[in-house]
Design a protein around this motif. Structure first.
Motif, short mmCIF file in Angstrom:
data_model
loop_
_atom_site.label_atom_id
_atom_site.label_comp_id
_atom_site.label_asym_id
_atom_site.label_seq_id
_atom_site.Cartn_x
_atom_site.Cartn_y
_atom_site.Cartn_z
N CYS A 203 -26.95 -7.31 19.99
CA CYS A 203 -27.13 -8.25 18.89
C CYS A 203 -27.59 -9.59 19.45
CB CYS A 203 -25.79 -8.42 18.16
SG CYS A 203 -25.81 -9.55 16.74
N GLN A 204 -28.38 -10.32 18.69
CA GLN A 204 -28.84 -11.65 19.10
C GLN A 204 -27.83 -12.69 18.61
OE1 GLN A 204 -32.62 -12.86 17.44
NE2 GLN A 204 -32.42 -14.95 18.20
N PRO A 205 -27.03 -13.28 19.51
CA PRO A 205 -25.97 -14.20 19.04
C PRO A 205 -26.47 -15.56 18.57
CG PRO A 205 -25.93 -14.02 21.44
CD PRO A 205 -26.95 -13.04 20.96
N TYR A 206 -27.61 -16.01 19.11
CA TYR A 206 -28.06 -17.36 18.79
C TYR A 206 -29.35 -17.31 17.98
CZ TYR A 206 -24.69 -18.01 22.50
OH TYR A 206 -23.55 -17.94 23.26
N THR A 207 -29.16 -17.13 16.69
CA THR A 207 -30.25 -17.11 15.72
C THR A 207 -30.49 -18.55 15.24
OG1 THR A 207 -28.50 -16.51 14.17
CG2 THR A 207 -29.92 -14.73 14.95
N PRO A 208 -31.50 -18.78 14.39
CA PRO A 208 -31.73 -20.16 13.91
C PRO A 208 -30.49 -20.73 13.22
CG PRO A 208 -33.60 -18.78 13.38
CD PRO A 208 -32.53 -17.85 13.89
N LYS A 209 -30.21 -21.98 13.45
CA LYS A 209 -29.06 -22.62 12.81
C LYS A 209 -29.37 -22.92 11.34
CE LYS A 209 -28.29 -25.69 16.19
NZ LYS A 209 -27.62 -26.73 17.00
N GLY A 210 -28.33 -22.83 10.51
CA GLY A 210 -28.48 -23.06 9.08
C GLY A 210 -27.13 -23.00 8.42
N ASP A 211 -27.10 -22.63 7.14
CA ASP A 211 -25.84 -22.60 6.40
C ASP A 211 -24.84 -21.62 7.01
OD1 ASP A 211 -26.84 -24.48 4.68
OD2 ASP A 211 -27.45 -23.03 3.15
N GLU A 220 -32.03 -18.68 20.52
CA GLU A 220 -32.48 -18.07 21.78
C GLU A 220 -32.90 -16.64 21.49
OE1 GLU A 220 -29.45 -18.41 24.77
OE2 GLU A 220 -29.62 -20.60 24.89
N LYS A 221 -34.18 -16.43 21.34
CA LYS A 221 -34.68 -15.10 21.02
C LYS A 221 -34.59 -14.15 22.20
CE LYS A 221 -37.68 -16.36 17.17
NZ LYS A 221 -39.02 -16.29 16.56
N TRP A 222 -34.33 -14.70 23.37
CA TRP A 222 -34.25 -13.90 24.59
C TRP A 222 -32.84 -13.41 24.90
CZ3 TRP A 222 -35.31 -19.15 24.36
CH2 TRP A 222 -34.30 -20.02 24.82
N HIS A 223 -31.84 -13.92 24.22
CA HIS A 223 -30.44 -13.66 24.56
C HIS A 223 -29.88 -12.55 23.67
CE1 HIS A 223 -26.37 -15.54 25.83
NE2 HIS A 223 -26.15 -14.32 25.35
N TRP A 224 -29.40 -11.45 24.31
CA TRP A 224 -28.86 -10.30 23.58
C TRP A 224 -27.50 -9.92 24.15
CZ3 TRP A 224 -31.31 -8.48 19.26
CH2 TRP A 224 -32.55 -9.06 19.01
N SER A 262 -14.59 -23.76 18.91
CA SER A 262 -14.90 -23.38 17.53
C SER A 262 -16.38 -23.50 17.21
CB SER A 262 -14.08 -24.23 16.55
OG SER A 262 -14.42 -25.60 16.65
N ARG A 263 -17.05 -24.49 17.82
CA ARG A 263 -18.45 -24.73 17.43
C ARG A 263 -19.47 -24.04 18.34
NH1 ARG A 263 -19.11 -30.74 14.82
NH2 ARG A 263 -17.50 -30.47 13.22
N TYR A 264 -19.07 -23.69 19.56
CA TYR A 264 -20.04 -23.08 20.47
C TYR A 264 -19.65 -21.65 20.84
CZ TYR A 264 -22.46 -27.48 20.75
OH TYR A 264 -23.19 -28.60 20.41
N VAL A 265 -18.42 -21.43 21.29
CA VAL A 265 -18.01 -20.06 21.60
C VAL A 265 -18.05 -19.18 20.35
CG1 VAL A 265 -16.14 -18.60 22.48
CG2 VAL A 265 -16.56 -20.84 23.50
N LEU A 266 -17.62 -19.75 19.22
CA LEU A 266 -17.57 -18.99 17.98
C LEU A 266 -18.74 -19.31 17.04
CD1 LEU A 266 -13.75 -19.34 17.24
CD2 LEU A 266 -14.94 -17.51 18.47
N GLY A 267 -19.60 -20.22 17.44
CA GLY A 267 -20.73 -20.60 16.58
C GLY A 267 -21.92 -19.69 16.77
N ILE A 268 -21.74 -18.42 16.46
CA ILE A 268 -22.78 -17.43 16.71
C ILE A 268 -23.21 -16.73 15.42
CG2 ILE A 268 -21.96 -17.04 19.06
CD1 ILE A 268 -20.68 -14.44 18.09
N ASN A 269 -24.26 -15.96 15.53
CA ASN A 269 -24.77 -15.12 14.45
C ASN A 269 -23.61 -14.31 13.85
OD1 ASN A 269 -26.06 -13.14 12.91
ND2 ASN A 269 -27.26 -12.33 14.60
N GLN A 270 -23.45 -14.35 12.52
CA GLN A 270 -22.35 -13.66 11.86
C GLN A 270 -22.36 -12.16 12.16
OE1 GLN A 270 -19.81 -15.12 9.62
NE2 GLN A 270 -20.52 -16.84 10.86
N ASP A 271 -23.55 -11.58 12.36
CA ASP A 271 -23.62 -10.14 12.65
C ASP A 271 -23.00 -9.80 14.00
OD1 ASP A 271 -24.89 -9.60 10.27
OD2 ASP A 271 -26.91 -9.61 11.12
N CYS A 272 -22.92 -10.79 14.90
CA CYS A 272 -22.36 -10.54 16.23
C CYS A 272 -20.90 -10.99 16.33
CB CYS A 272 -23.15 -11.32 17.28
SG CYS A 272 -24.92 -11.10 17.27
#
Length: 276
Positions: A203-211, A220-224, A262-272
């Motif tokens: 899964c890609q953890p760092y997708t575009p930031k938004g709501d 990061e499109k390179w990070h899986w 909370s904001r970085y370790v857990l601030g990832i794509n909801q799918d991951c």
């Protein structure tokens, strides 16, 4: 009896053809599995019990080269020797690599496991200005305030003790910039990963930031990330890792004010994210 069996053969063949046609036309069978379904389909041996991990593991305070669950990555799949992954994540990557190759794509691992000390080296070189930020800035000169400097580095680099790369589950593929994945063969590769990586547990953890992902690292499109292991580790970090534990490197004092867990370790794509 022999004549009866021969007479029934045409009817049996027709019935089989009819049922096969019905199965093929079932739209539910043609749909790609969701991320959760794809991860659940990965063999159980790829999902160790969470009890086998501790905070030292989460924070990367061990040596991958001597850890029994890690293996070196063959140079045929990486841009250099000396890279390591968890064995289960590596086996899943090899399957994904072969599928990508069959589709005409080449996956090259550029970075994999990085323990606390390795991440400390990256962080402190940026902190002191020995290594410039991706923006070209010298962080020590541009951001004299500790919190501002840490936030600038955190756009793309983790504080030691908080990186998913500590876990041996996460890899950087092909290039370290989003532009590569937005045109030509890079775009085709990214489209393939977006469509198929979940089938292999990634899964890609760092997708575009938004709501849905207001905080964390930039896209990061390179990070899986290999979810059968990374997901329980994320949950463990949520329950047990605290900002006050982030220490032992220059700039660590900024961690609590930034809410780095909370904001970085857990601030990832909801799918991951951790299993819900």
């Amino acid at each position: 009896m022999c004549h009866t069996r021969i007479a029934l053969l045409p009817l049996m063949l027709l019935t089989g053809l009819f049922l096969g046609s019905c199965r093929q036309s079932n739209p539910q069978k043609d749909q790609a599995p969701s991320t959760a379904e794809a991860v659940d389909s990965v063999p159980a041996l790829s999902a160790p019990k969470r009890d086998s991990f501790g905070l030292d593991y989460v924070m990367g305070k061990f040596e991958p080269a001597s850890h029994p669950d890690f293996t070196p990555i063959d140079a045929a799949y990486a841009d250099r020797n000396g890279l390591y992954m968890r064995k289960d994540a590596y086996q899943a990557f090899l399957r994904m690599h072969e599928a990508a190759k069959a589709a005409g794509h080449s996956l090259v691992i550029r970075s994999a496991a990085r323990n606390f000390d390795y991440q400390k080296g990256i962080w402190e070189r940026k902190w002191t200005g020995d290594r410039r930020l991706s923006s070209g800035e010298n962080a020590a000169e541009a951001f004299p305030d500790a919190k501002s400097r840490a936030l600038a580095i955190l756009k793309y680099s983790s504080m030691p003790g908080t990186s998913r790369h500590h876990w041996g589950t996460d890899i950087d593929l092909n290039a370290f910039n989003n532009d590569y994945f937005e045109k030509g063969e890079g775009a085709e590769l990214y489209q393939w990963l977006a469509a198929h990586a979940a089938e292999f547990g990634f899964c890609q953890p760092y997708t575009p930031k938004g709501d849905e992902r207001p905080y964390g690292y930039n896209e990061e499109k390179w990070h899986w990330s290999y979810l059968p292991v990374a997901r329980p580790l994320t949950q463990l970090a949520k329950e047990a890792l605290r900002d006050s534990m982030i220490s032992g490197f220059k700039g660590a004092e900024a961690a609590p004010g930034i809410q780095v867990v909370s904001r970085y370790v857990l601030g990832i794509n909801q799918d991951c994210l951790y299993e819900r």
